[in-house]
Design a protein around this motif. Structure first.
Motif, mmCIF file in Angstrom:
data_model
loop_
_atom_site.group_PDB
_atom_site.id
_atom_site.type_symbol
_atom_site.label_atom_id
_atom_site.label_comp_id
_atom_site.label_asym_id
_atom_site.label_seq_id
_atom_site.Cartn_x
_atom_site.Cartn_y
_atom_site.Cartn_z
ATOM 1 N N ASP A 89 0.810 -1.220 0.000
ATOM 2 C CA ASP A 89 0.000 0.000 0.000
ATOM 3 C C ASP A 89 0.845 1.273 0.000
ATOM 4 O OD1 ASP A 89 0.900 0.059 2.616
ATOM 5 O OD2 ASP A 89 -1.039 -0.371 3.504
ATOM 6 N N TYR A 90 2.179 1.129 -0.014
ATOM 7 C CA TYR A 90 3.043 2.307 -0.057
ATOM 8 C C TYR A 90 4.348 1.956 -0.757
ATOM 9 C CZ TYR A 90 6.011 6.190 1.303
ATOM 10 O OH TYR A 90 6.865 7.261 1.264
ATOM 11 N N HIS A 91 4.830 2.855 -1.594
ATOM 12 C CA HIS A 91 6.144 2.724 -2.212
ATOM 13 C C HIS A 91 6.918 4.001 -1.935
ATOM 14 C CE1 HIS A 91 9.092 3.105 -5.563
ATOM 15 N NE2 HIS A 91 9.362 1.888 -5.143
ATOM 16 N N GLU A 105 16.362 3.049 1.367
ATOM 17 C CA GLU A 105 16.064 2.730 -0.025
ATOM 18 C C GLU A 105 14.571 2.885 -0.271
ATOM 19 O OE1 GLU A 105 16.202 -1.528 -1.024
ATOM 20 O OE2 GLU A 105 16.247 -1.941 1.113
ATOM 21 N N ASP A 106 14.225 3.133 -1.523
ATOM 22 C CA ASP A 106 12.813 3.098 -1.890
ATOM 23 C C ASP A 106 12.380 1.641 -1.822
ATOM 24 O OD1 ASP A 106 12.582 5.794 -2.318
ATOM 25 O OD2 ASP A 106 12.893 5.667 -4.472
ATOM 26 N N GLY A 107 11.276 1.403 -1.185
ATOM 27 C CA GLY A 107 10.814 0.030 -1.051
ATOM 28 C C GLY A 107 9.315 -0.060 -1.144
ATOM 29 N N TYR A 108 8.844 -1.280 -1.138
ATOM 30 C CA TYR A 108 7.410 -1.573 -1.127
ATOM 31 C C TYR A 108 7.056 -1.995 0.288
ATOM 32 C CZ TYR A 108 7.605 -1.361 -6.160
ATOM 33 O OH TYR A 108 7.773 -0.928 -7.447
ATOM 34 N N LEU A 123 8.473 -5.166 2.209
ATOM 35 C CA LEU A 123 8.243 -6.314 1.339
ATOM 36 C C LEU A 123 9.393 -6.538 0.381
ATOM 37 C CD1 LEU A 123 4.518 -5.562 0.500
ATOM 38 C CD2 LEU A 123 5.420 -7.016 2.325
ATOM 39 N N GLY A 124 9.967 -5.476 -0.155
ATOM 40 C CA GLY A 124 11.064 -5.598 -1.103
ATOM 41 C C GLY A 124 11.361 -4.287 -1.778
ATOM 42 N N GLY A 125 12.286 -4.354 -2.739
ATOM 43 C CA GLY A 125 12.695 -3.171 -3.477
ATOM 44 C C GLY A 125 13.274 -3.586 -4.816
ATOM 45 N N PHE A 126 14.100 -2.726 -5.378
ATOM 46 C CA PHE A 126 14.706 -3.004 -6.677
ATOM 47 C C PHE A 126 16.191 -3.289 -6.515
ATOM 48 C CE2 PHE A 126 10.960 -0.554 -7.875
ATOM 49 C CZ PHE A 126 10.464 -1.337 -8.902
ATOM 50 N N CYS A 135 11.934 -9.418 -3.469
ATOM 51 C CA CYS A 135 11.410 -9.373 -2.111
ATOM 52 C C CYS A 135 12.569 -9.383 -1.114
ATOM 53 C CB CYS A 135 10.436 -10.516 -1.856
ATOM 54 S SG CYS A 135 11.185 -12.140 -1.719
ATOM 55 N N ALA A 136 12.253 -9.196 0.142
ATOM 56 C CA ALA A 136 13.271 -9.087 1.187
ATOM 57 C C ALA A 136 13.734 -10.441 1.713
ATOM 58 C CB ALA A 136 12.724 -8.245 2.337
ATOM 59 N N ALA A 137 13.198 -11.535 1.194
ATOM 60 C CA ALA A 137 13.632 -12.859 1.653
ATOM 61 C C ALA A 137 15.124 -13.030 1.398
ATOM 62 C CB ALA A 137 12.851 -13.953 0.930
ATOM 63 N N SER A 138 15.826 -13.647 2.338
ATOM 64 C CA SER A 138 17.279 -13.797 2.211
ATOM 65 C C SER A 138 17.671 -14.671 1.031
ATOM 66 C CB SER A 138 17.868 -14.362 3.505
ATOM 67 O OG SER A 138 17.338 -15.649 3.763
#
Length: 181
Positions: A89-91, A105-108, A123-126, A135-138
């Motif tokens: 709901d936000y970037h 960083e810009d993220g989701y 959630l993640g980024g670029f 996504c932010a999963a390792s």
């Protein structure tokens, strides 16, 4: 000293007895958003049992917050590594529900639905190398001054300190095991 600690929620409910000695602001011209953290989360879900003794806001301000939460629009974020799709709901760098937090960083993000206090879930980024959303999963990405997808991190592993190299190797191995299962 008066007015130095933010909005006086007792004053907003016409219950402040501290007058000029109150360390919180009695300025009613402040924007409603500055009071946002004072909304009773239980009230917005219809669960507050404290009534008039509740230290958080009920009524119109809380109702506005509830309407905002109900009208939140989500968009899908898809990781190009694991292909998980998660609604956000936000970037950007400063989610409105993350108090005084600015990300590097810009993220989701999305608001954590399980938290009583408003918290942001990253959630993640670029990837800073190839530009794909991850996504932010390792097993998909890592952050070392910038976000890197695991494939780009693996391709450039010698550019990182030994501790990061170790993490990239371990997470790449875990991603390989997970994808072959």
């Amino acid at each position: 000293m008066a007015g130095m600690g933010g909005v006086c929620f007792d004053f907003l409910k016409s219950k402040c007895s501290r007058g000029d000695a109150c360390r919180f602001s009695h300025d009613t011209s402040l924007e409603t958003s500055s009071c946002k953290d004072g909304v009773c989360y239980d009230y917005t879900r219809g669960l507050c049992t404290r009534g008039d003794t509740c230290r958080y806001l009920h009524g119109e301000l809380a109702g506005a917050s509830q309407d905002l939460a109900a009208s939140t629009e989500y968009s899908p974020f898809t990781c190009t590594v694991c292909e998980i799709e998660i609604n956000y709901d936000y970037h950007g760098r400063q989610p409105p529900y993350a108090r005084n937090v600015s990300f590097l960083e810009d993220g989701y993000f999305r608001r954590d639905p399980f938290s009583v206090d408003p918290r942001a879930l990253f959630l993640g980024g670029f990837c800073s190398v190839c530009g794909v959303p991850v996504c932010a999963a390792s097993t998909c990405s890592f952050f070392y001054a910038k976000r890197f997808c695991l494939p780009c991190g693996s391709d450039n592993i010698h550019a990182f300190p030994p501790e990061i190299q170790q993490d990239v190797r371990r997470n790449s191995a875990a991603a390989t095991v997970a994808s072959s299962s």
